[in-house]
Design an enzyme around this catalytic site. Sequence first.
Site, short mmCIF file in Angstrom:
data_model
loop_
_atom_site.label_atom_id
_atom_site.label_comp_id
_atom_site.label_asym_id
_atom_site.label_seq_id
_atom_site.Cartn_x
_atom_site.Cartn_y
_atom_site.Cartn_z
N CYS A 127 1.10 -1.17 0.25
CA CYS A 127 -0.09 0.20 0.03
C CYS A 127 0.83 1.02 0.45
CB CYS A 127 -0.83 0.12 1.03
SG CYS A 127 -1.97 -1.56 1.24
N ALA A 128 1.17 1.23 -0.74
CA ALA A 128 2.82 2.04 -1.21
C ALA A 128 2.69 3.99 -1.50
CB ALA A 128 3.82 2.36 -2.82
N ALA A 129 1.49 4.25 -1.55
CA ALA A 129 1.48 5.58 -1.85
C ALA A 129 1.35 6.72 -0.15
CB ALA A 129 0.09 5.87 -2.57
N PRO A 130 1.76 7.82 -0.27
CA PRO A 130 2.51 8.66 -0.88
C PRO A 130 4.12 8.16 -1.52
CG PRO A 130 2.92 9.44 0.64
CD PRO A 130 2.14 8.67 0.86
N GLY A 177 6.64 7.33 0.29
CA GLY A 177 7.31 7.75 1.13
C GLY A 177 8.67 6.40 1.55
N LYS A 178 8.25 5.84 2.01
CA LYS A 178 8.36 4.70 2.88
C LYS A 178 9.48 3.31 1.37
CE LYS A 178 5.11 4.05 6.46
NZ LYS A 178 4.45 5.16 5.64
N ASP A 232 2.10 -1.91 4.98
CA ASP A 232 1.47 -0.24 6.02
C ASP A 232 -0.23 -0.34 5.43
OD1 ASP A 232 2.41 1.79 7.29
OD2 ASP A 232 1.70 3.27 5.43
N CYS A 244 -0.81 3.50 11.02
CA CYS A 244 -0.51 4.78 11.64
C CYS A 244 -1.71 5.23 12.88
CB CYS A 244 0.13 6.37 10.51
SG CYS A 244 -1.87 6.31 9.70
#
Length: 461
Positions: free
Chosen positions: A246-249, A251-252, A326, A376
């Site tokens: 779940c990559a957006a945006p 940063g990770k 994430d 988060c």
Amino acid sequence: MSIFPRISLKPEVTEYLKSVFLNKEVLAAVGHQEAESRFHKLLTCLSHPPSYTCVRASTHLASLEEIRHQLGDELKKQMCSSSEEEASLQILPHPRIPDVLLLPVDGPRPVKQLSSEVVVGAQCGSAVLRGAHVFAPGILASPKYMKAGDVVSVFSDLEGKCTRGATSFQGKRVFVGNGVAEMDRSSIFCTDEPVKGIGVRMIEPLYQSPSFDGVLPNLAFLQNLPSVVVGHVLGPRPGERVLDMCAAPGGKTCHIAAVMGDQGEVVALDRIRNKIDRIRQNAQMLHLRSIKAYCFNSTQAVSSDPAHMTEGPPFPPESFDRVLLDAPCSGLGQRPNMASTWSLKEICSYQPLQRKLFHAAVRLLKKGGVLVYSTCTVTLAENEEQVAWALDTFPCLTLQPQEPHIGAEGMLGAGLSPEQLRLLQRFSPELIWDQTETTAPLPCRADRDTIGFFIAKFLKN
């Protein structure tokens, strides 16, 4: 410290959170008075920004000290020429995380409210408290005759009740600082074109923090400290194949590629097309070539059908050395956040999706591979309860120690053993909310005065 009201939640959400933080296991361990105190501190600290700004440095492009020096030069250009302000600029390396720089936030400061008022949305107000200027799309109300150059006070609308284009608003709001209007009112509200650019440039923010707009975009990346910790806990190595589900945006994703020295392959998936474009833009800006981004639903990212065996998704089982999940979540740990429109139904809707993603992640992971699950949010249902479910559902998974481990251990209430809880990492700002004084060394504050966050690391046997 408590200059803002507690986070404004719907009554049903407040009661739900209270039941989480006053569950039977917690009450038995710390007692009702301490549990109640922690809960109220949580509601208060969520509305305040952390006491520092965290910058992830692109150490694959330059040394930390070189980036620190360049960042100092750039930020001093923002400041007035007074020696006092220049002397106050601190950029400190984190003692345990090799690619993190910390900048203390000055606030809350004594700023006098003015009679001319601009009202912005809650999300915009939160960004101002983290050092941003007011971008025009975030402005909801302004004085009837506001012109560029006018000095105005900026208020954040806590309940989302301010009508766009209003000339005044007396609803529930909170003061975030003073600024200078960069646009006339007519340029913001009386136009058929989408409004862009800075609407109010902050000159006296309640919390003084540098603006990073256009500052060293390929070397200094604003990222919450727990989000940086995730990349190091995952521990990707050069030459490996890693999946960010779940990559957006991005940063990770970019951090993973940087930790690997841009050697190997990082596959980034997200369901929204423009978010994939953002990931690709970030990768290009940071000179990372190992990232491949696809618009795809990660719950459907695994397939055993030979007809689907292409370079992109879906992938065969056991395709990846490491997987980062994430997870989409309620976000009840974000700071600063003074208002929330979440319903209890919305908060509880994430758990089934998280479990679908878990099923795909475990299938896609090679034996001997590492899976990191993070959120988060501060709820048990999205964190420790998901870990307990995963350990019961997937006998091949075992919890692993995390490095670095700078947060607290997992929270009681999900039936996990003390040994299992110690292997989890929960960032719980409410535990030290009464200790986040500016007299404490910044690195000591930085490790705990964070957003609410959760990390679990698994090995697939």
